[in-house]
Design an enzyme around this catalytic site. Sequence first.
Site, PDB file in Angstrom:
ATOM      1  N   GLY A   1      11.483  41.846  54.315  1.00  0.00           N
ATOM      2  CA  GLY A   1      11.088  40.746  53.426  1.00  0.00           C
ATOM      3  C   GLY A   1      11.782  40.856  52.088  1.00  0.00           C
ATOM      4  O   GLY A   1      12.732  41.629  51.934  1.00  0.00           O
ATOM      5  N   ASN A   2      11.325  40.084  51.131  1.00  0.00           N
ATOM      6  CA  ASN A   2      11.860  40.198  49.773  1.00  0.00           C
ATOM      7  C   ASN A   2      10.736  39.921  48.781  1.00  0.00           C
ATOM      8  O   ASN A   2       9.607  39.624  49.179  1.00  0.00           O
ATOM      9  CB  ASN A   2      13.056  39.251  49.579  1.00  0.00           C
ATOM     10  CG  ASN A   2      12.662  37.800  49.763  1.00  0.00           C
ATOM     11  OD1 ASN A   2      11.857  37.266  49.021  1.00  0.00           O
ATOM     12  ND2 ASN A   2      13.228  37.161  50.784  1.00  0.00           N
ATOM     13  N   ARG A   3      11.030  40.045  47.499  1.00  0.00           N
ATOM     14  CA  ARG A   3       9.958  40.032  46.491  1.00  0.00           C
ATOM     15  C   ARG A   3       9.600  38.632  46.009  1.00  0.00           C
ATOM     16  O   ARG A   3       8.843  38.483  45.049  1.00  0.00           O
ATOM     17  CB  ARG A   3      10.359  40.926  45.315  1.00  0.00           C
ATOM     18  CG  ARG A   3      10.294  42.410  45.682  1.00  0.00           C
ATOM     19  CD  ARG A   3      10.943  43.300  44.617  1.00  0.00           C
ATOM     20  NE  ARG A   3      10.542  42.910  43.274  1.00  0.00           N
ATOM     21  CZ  ARG A   3      11.382  42.812  42.244  1.00  0.00           C
ATOM     22  NH1 ARG A   3      12.656  43.044  42.411  1.00  0.00           N
ATOM     23  NH2 ARG A   3      10.939  42.460  41.059  1.00  0.00           N
ATOM     24  N   SER A   4      10.090  37.596  46.657  1.00  0.00           N
ATOM     25  CA  SER A   4       9.759  36.245  46.189  1.00  0.00           C
ATOM     26  C   SER A   4       8.260  35.964  46.359  1.00  0.00           C
ATOM     27  O   SER A   4       7.691  36.194  47.421  1.00  0.00           O
ATOM     28  CB  SER A   4      10.565  35.217  46.988  1.00  0.00           C
ATOM     29  OG  SER A   4      10.067  33.933  46.706  1.00  0.00           O
TER      30      SER A   4
ATOM     31  N   ALA B   1      13.241  32.090  48.994  1.00  0.00           N
ATOM     32  CA  ALA B   1      14.241  33.161  49.112  1.00  0.00           C
ATOM     33  C   ALA B   1      14.365  33.459  50.604  1.00  0.00           C
ATOM     34  O   ALA B   1      13.470  34.069  51.203  1.00  0.00           O
ATOM     35  CB  ALA B   1      13.774  34.391  48.349  1.00  0.00           C
TER      36      ALA B   1
END
Length: 396
Positions: free
Chosen positions: A204-207, A270
């Site tokens: 995943g990512n931090r969005s 994102a």
Amino acid sequence: MAKIVLGVGGGIAAYKAVYLLRALMGEGHFVTPVLTESATKFVGSVTFSALASEKAKVSLFEDSDAIPHTHLGRSADLICIAPATADIIFKLANGVADDILSATVMASKAQVVLAPAMHEEMWDNFAVQKNIKALSDAGYMIVPPAHGSLAAGDSGVGRMAEPEVIATFVRFALVEESVNLAGKKIVVSAGGTREAIDPVRFIGNRSSGKQGLAFAKVAACWGAEVVLVTTNSVSEFPRVRQVLVSSADEMSEAMHSERAHADLVVMAAAVSDFRVASFSSSKIKREVRTNMTLELEANLDILTSLTSSESGDCIYIGFAAETDALEENLTKKLHSKGVDIIVGNDVTKPGAGFDTDTNSVTVLSKLGDRFSLEDVSKEAVAVKVLALAHTMFERS
Ligand SMILES: Cc1cc2nc3c(=O)[nH]c(=O)nc-3n(C[C@H](O)[C@H](O)[C@H](O)COP(=O)(O)O)c2cc1C
């Protein structure tokens, strides 16, 4: 600080207007309550007077001010009526000015925000719908009623929006960029996609999805019908329909199907550039491993696939998170992604980019518009960029 007239009609939801009054006062506004005679049967004017910036007005003729409606109407920056009864909606749509509230609205050039509240049968009534449409066409901002519990144990559509939602409509009605987006369909993507590795793990990512959500709320307050394609579920908001997705593939499918008939697409999500080449349907065990290599394969570029298959005049807004050469990279992306507007975040700046309430952005359009915003709220970014998109609707 703005001067706000808070109009209160005679409905059960009048008690919620007290909370709205507190919310508006809490935001630093000067608020004058104006109650219809019927409203005073539901909540006493003393309650409003005690909490407001000045005494509540309840009569055209018995106040110390000889001409209260013109003084109130001319000095108001905004008039918010909550609850707006079927009766007051009729009066405003038909030019009737026979009480202090309707006369004040008639004597004002200020923006009006209306929060209707009534039983579902009344809300569905053709006359109410006709009057609401007339007011919306005239530029009144309507806060759509919600589905939920109504008076006398009934439930249905007609429940007044919650005070904090109405306060949000007021906030975005007061910004100088405020425009009427009624009749527009806007599709917004938000949040970070998740690429499954196995049933319990993902890349995943931090969005956080906050920037996309801000776009959805501002657009909905300005009258647009919004579809929010999001990886995180968010609280219900009027005119915002949520479509929950997880992976880039799911987001792509949802965006392609939802953009039909859209006037504007805002790609604020994102999206992961890569996904795991082979998903393990059972949980990958650690036991025998000392290391592990994941093979990744490229995901589709959703934005480019949307713009390259566009045949109408939908406007596309893309986002780019950059760590260096912001302006140069943005100019390239504006063209390579085929978008109308590109919003660039310098994610190395404190308080910008992922999971913050603020952002610092540079915005370029294919028509040559350019501006930068430093350390402002994500709502302020949405306001400025949507206002720019609106000018592009008008220029196209
Ligand atoms: C108990 C009760 C509850 C009511 N609730 C509503 C309501 O939620 N919405 C509405 O439009 N009218 C409602 N009405 C009818 C209005 O009070 C009535 O139409 C009145 O004339 C409205 O006056 P006003 O628009 O000047 O405030 C209610 C009436 C009663 C007796």
